[in-house]
Scaffold this motif. Structure first.
Motif, mmCIF file in Angstrom:
data_model
loop_
_atom_site.group_PDB
_atom_site.id
_atom_site.type_symbol
_atom_site.label_atom_id
_atom_site.label_comp_id
_atom_site.label_asym_id
_atom_site.label_seq_id
_atom_site.Cartn_x
_atom_site.Cartn_y
_atom_site.Cartn_z
ATOM 1 N N ARG A 114 -4.036 0.840 7.040
ATOM 2 C CA ARG A 114 -4.969 1.558 6.160
ATOM 3 C C ARG A 114 -6.209 0.722 5.830
ATOM 4 N N ASN A 115 -6.137 -0.582 6.085
ATOM 5 C CA ASN A 115 -7.283 -1.450 5.807
ATOM 6 C C ASN A 115 -7.977 -1.952 7.071
ATOM 7 N N GLN B 146 -10.271 -0.771 8.694
ATOM 8 C CA GLN B 146 -11.727 -0.644 8.594
ATOM 9 C C GLN B 146 -12.204 -0.853 7.156
ATOM 10 N N ASN B 147 -11.482 -1.680 6.423
ATOM 11 C CA ASN B 147 -11.950 -2.160 5.112
ATOM 12 C C ASN B 147 -12.821 -3.381 5.431
ATOM 13 N N PRO C 129 0.848 -1.201 0.000
ATOM 14 C CA PRO C 129 0.000 0.000 0.000
ATOM 15 C C PRO C 129 0.878 1.243 0.000
ATOM 16 N N SER D 238 -7.740 10.706 9.529
ATOM 17 C CA SER D 238 -6.478 11.284 9.977
ATOM 18 C C SER D 238 -5.538 11.466 8.804
ATOM 19 N N GLN E 35 -7.456 5.455 1.512
ATOM 20 C CA GLN E 35 -6.192 4.837 1.112
ATOM 21 C C GLN E 35 -6.382 3.344 0.835
ATOM 22 N N ASN E 36 -7.557 2.982 0.350
ATOM 23 C CA ASN E 36 -7.781 1.634 -0.187
ATOM 24 C C ASN E 36 -7.327 1.707 -1.647
ATOM 25 N N PHE E 37 -6.036 1.451 -1.836
ATOM 26 C CA PHE E 37 -5.431 1.765 -3.136
ATOM 27 C C PHE E 37 -5.972 0.887 -4.256
ATOM 28 N N ARG F 237 -12.908 5.971 5.323
ATOM 29 C CA ARG F 237 -12.152 4.770 5.714
ATOM 30 C C ARG F 237 -11.482 4.085 4.516
ATOM 31 N N ASN F 238 -11.903 4.436 3.306
ATOM 32 C CA ASN F 238 -11.314 3.841 2.105
ATOM 33 C C ASN F 238 -10.427 4.808 1.324
ATOM 34 N N ARG G 115 -3.528 -1.983 13.898
ATOM 35 C CA ARG G 115 -4.352 -0.844 14.297
ATOM 36 C C ARG G 115 -4.203 0.279 13.279
ATOM 37 N N LEU H 4 -4.092 4.123 11.739
ATOM 38 C CA LEU H 4 -3.327 5.297 12.156
ATOM 39 C C LEU H 4 -4.045 6.149 13.182
#
Lengths: 352, 352, 352, 352
Positions: free
Chosen positions: A186-187, A189-190, A132, B211, B189-191, B186-187, A208, A210
């Motif tokens: 970054r995922n 909460q995906n 990522p 954030s 940075q869901n690349f 929440r997505n 966890r 960020l």
């Protein structure tokens, strides 16, 4: 759950809230004080969102008494979860050190690193194949080719593999290769990814986010546990704060807090939580002294030429010195370093 | 890009950095001062990650001079991007107000809301059908059924549809129905999701992560733009801070900062950035006064019975009063409210 | 210091900056690259504020190369500062544990606590007599009466006294009684207080502000050092973040970062940095493992009846168990616990 | 106040809490639910600290129902406070614009600025004479000489003076000269200063601390009000977050939240909350649109040569253009710009 009414709430508003509570299958305990009317909503509340009541007229605020998660909760599951992983366990007496490069860059790089970290005392190998990256122009990982290199490194050393999964479409491929699916910050909460992984029976290292609270981390674990996958480890990897002298702020408090709230093992990633090779060993020692169950550390045979995260990667010799200290602190904590012995014997994992 | 060497860096270390710069296709400008040696890396640097140099020995820190994004940058594209959307535009003289419920809950709920918000002055309809919920036990949205209800509401009112997409596997379904793909906080940075959407030609509303820095928001936009999709709007929806009296902290500074750094339109979401219906109108007015190009607002015909976000949803009559004020402030800013006239006429969107 | 000009800066603007640099007594190193013109300002820059240049036309940003502090800097003073304190030292081989109640509440309470913490292994006694309370209606401390009780506890145990000073008008009184002047988090940038304390020769425990960066903490230390008072210890006591499960977030990274940047001793306060007695021991162990020089811990003989901070105060027996663990970790770090032997023999302190 | 007991709290522990509540002069409302036992503490609770109960055994958490402040609360004082200030008022129909340099640098500079900002529409003059500077080596202000220049500027223009006070020892001097005592962000919790100012009858502009919650800001106002000084204005000046593209993050939400919680006037300082002259006007407009009662703005005749804060200071002509826009937005909000007419006629202020 307590629903605190506004000072000027009308009896009709109180009545409407009470009916809402009942229609959610909960019992009511009414407490009409001088300061405020408080409506207790009693029963199985962990799966009732507070916003069911927050929008009702006359409601000041809604306060949970019990936690919004259940399967992840120590109250529900008082004993520590001890997860087996290729001859050793995570969450019990053993301290597991996972190490390896940020990215798998080549066959020789990952094999060389695997041999070095095993010799230094690591019990598992990390290496990213889907990366990522903040920028679309940065190196994005070797993909399946990288997984093959990882598997070869595992075959040579016996070290189980930890690698990051970025999307639900990668699940089938990843569970074929890896021992532990890492879910990156970054995922966290995906939710589609969490659900998909909940349906597998492969171990998970859930990092966890960020800016995720500890409660949100446990709610994300709950998604995976609710799918039937019980092999979840949590990972503190630093949170985003105003401080700029380090890449992130290691929330060391999270270690004892998590050990108190949940039965799941807790790992710390000092490479990302500091972002600087010079600070990794100090924070790694701190983690074990604070009660963490393991560490995940970036190690690269030649950090200066790493394709990513060179700044925070340890050279194998520095890593070896660090593991030695970790072993000493583990002993004070009544624990010992996990080690891999003999050949790699995979767990029965994959799909449920 | 400037590479600042440590005070005690050796000539060999400086030489190694210089070779690394050259091998990245950049030119070198060496500045050997008393305080420090600084190596300027000159050329197309936006696609060079700083960690290419940060791991090298003797390097203190690496500082960008130019931005790490290009397609999203106002420097590269000085004129405002003005995006067409069903008879009006976003990013030009018109202020677009997008409104609707957090979740599509039923056919009647969304049609009733669509009629109400159009009458009040909205130019587009929002409504979630895949809901990113912190808890696995909360309502997760109606899925395709919800999209059908949205399409019917659009047919009746002419309002184009904005709905959130949560995974790359939903792209095919979503582009069939919606006018604007919303990417949730929440997505951001869901690349994998960003890349998939970059390959479509459907408009995008990209929300800032809880954030995420402004630079990271622009880097995520760059992912979509790099795929060839130029129809990107940015959305400030509040950031996570220590303040607990509101759900998030509206970063109102982000409006003028984004208008300065990028040519893309900027929308504000005061429903999420405050989390409280009582504060939405004040922050909505502030956004337009600060130069935002539009608003996205949660409106529900009966907030008390909303399945999600009732606390922060406006009733249609309060929404109508707010839109009136927004129109007045728009006028002072030399702008006017966008309105939908006549029937819905879809743009040529979908796949590239 | 590097002054980076805007891409479109005019030669006249560059010239104006150069003159400003020269008039500040600095030399100029001009670097006209393709990306940007950079003006190096060379010489003694630690006492030049960056805003001397930031307001000039054509300036994009100003970047320091060297630190804005000097006396606090390890570069300027490479050896660790080792401060003497009643028969032991802080910052050398010894680990100092400071313990005692949040507030001095009575003669018997403080004497009882002093005896208990000394027995458990503490080397100094803390106790507040002027209390910074968020509410004007809370207990504000016993004032001079509390100092007398502290002095009596010291006479009985030999433990030197650490107490907080809140205002420059209290300096004269405080230096008569205490061995270490504690500057609380809320006063870290009370510059009048810092200057006043800089003029004394009494030891100082300077706590980091709730949202102060590490650099700002060192700048506040610089105020005291610049006044001629060299007896400064720094204290990490947790920073304010979005996480609400603990009172503050312990920035454990700050330990190795401070040990790298400065020669001053570093103490950690796990009572305030966690806010919860259950988490104090874990974070205390972490601090010593990370390289801290000492701890300051709230201990109360009867936390349930403490007038302040009862939630985060340890009972003497729990404190004793914790000190034992600290001693074991200290040994691994090549250090040992400081202890007080014999009677109290004050340093030559007080006014310069 | 609700005291929530742990699930496994014993009857003895519950009993002990009940006795503690009674001994604090409060009544008890016991609610023994299935989930938890909750003890309501009823009566005048704003002056009871929660830590009176938090340290008791068996207590899980303590939750306030009513606010911890009273005099500052709108519940206690529903009508807006409208403060008189030299012919106009703050907090009523008028919008007050306070303007001037960061620091008073010379007689001619402050007089020139005062004339310019008055002409542009300002109703009060700001100027620092004691400067809280992060570095001991920076310009610290002209002191009393600066106050004399301010007084002369006031005599020439009729503009009342706003200047920062840094310590309780400056009170006597400051009340002789200034119309409004500014308490800076770094001193928001300098409780000795707050108490000293509470004893005067001079108006106060209380700035929110960098990381102070809105509740803490109101608690600090309570200190001043409790001393009998009712002339308090609050000032949002940006909070510290992770975002680095601006100096601080303007918490625009704080405007409607404060207007809801308190009767005190609310001012916004966009110069500090953005840190950049280019963003001041946008955020100033936003503040008035959000319902603020006024603005405080840094204006300097020659920002390039300002001794401090040049980067964020407006030139008089830019300031004049901004005030014009502010006037237009004020009109939409049903308000008008305050103006000074005729000569300066001081309020009866000074000591009580």
């Amino acid at each position: 759950m307590m629903i605190i009414m506004k000072a000027n709430a009308t009896p009709q508003q109180v009545e409407a809230v009470i009916e809402r509570v009942k229609s959610a299958g909960l019992n009511v305990h009414l407490s009409q004080g001088v300061e405020a009317t408080i409506i207790g909503a009693i029963g199985e509340t962990h799966n009732i969102p507070t916003d069911l009541f927050e929008g009702l007229e006359g409601v000041e605020t809604v306060q949970r008494i019990t936690q919004p998660y259940k399967l992840a909760s120590r109250q529900f599951h008082p004993e520590d979860s001890v997860l087996p992983l290729n001859g050793f366990t995570v969450g019990g007496d053993e301290i597991v050190v996972i190490a390896g490069p940020c990215s798998v860059e080549s066959r020789s790089q990952i094999i060389e690193t695997a041999i070095a970290v095993k010799e230094a005392g690591a019990a598992a190998l990390r290496g990213g194949v889907f990366k990522p990256r903040t920028s679309p122009y940065s190196f994005q990982g070797l993909g399946e080719e990288g997984l093959e290199h990882l598997a070869e490194a595992r075959a040579q050393t016996g070290l189980p593999i930890v690698a990051e999964i970025m999307s639900q479409v990668q699940v089938e491929l990843m569970v074929k290769y890896v021992d532990v699916l890492q879910i990156g910050a970054r995922n966290m909460q995906n939710f589609n990814l969490l659900r998909a992984i909940g349906e597998t029976r492969t171990s998970v290292l859930l990092k966890r986010g960020l800016s995720a609270t500890i409660e949100e981390l446990l709610m994300s674990a709950e998604y995976i546990l609710a799918g039937g996958n019980q092999q979840v480890m949590l990972c503190e990897r630093g949170i985003r704060t105003f401080e700029t002298s380090t890449r992130n702020t290691t929330d060391i408090n999270a270690i004892p807090v998590l050990k108190n709230l949940t039965h799941l093992p807790v790992i710390l990633d000092p490479s990302h939580s500091t972002g600087h090779a010079d600070y990794v060993a100090a924070v790694a020692r701190a983690a074990i002294a604070a009660g963490a169950d393991g560490l995940i550390i970036e190690v690269h045979p030649d950090p200066a030429h790493a394709l990513s995260d060179g700044k925070q990667s340890l050279k194998p010799e520095k890593f070896a010195a660090m593991v030695k200290q970790i072993g000493q602190i583990a002993q004070i904590m009544g624990r010992r370093l996990a080690t891999v012995q003999g050949e790699y014997a995979p767990l029965k994992q994959g799909w449920a």
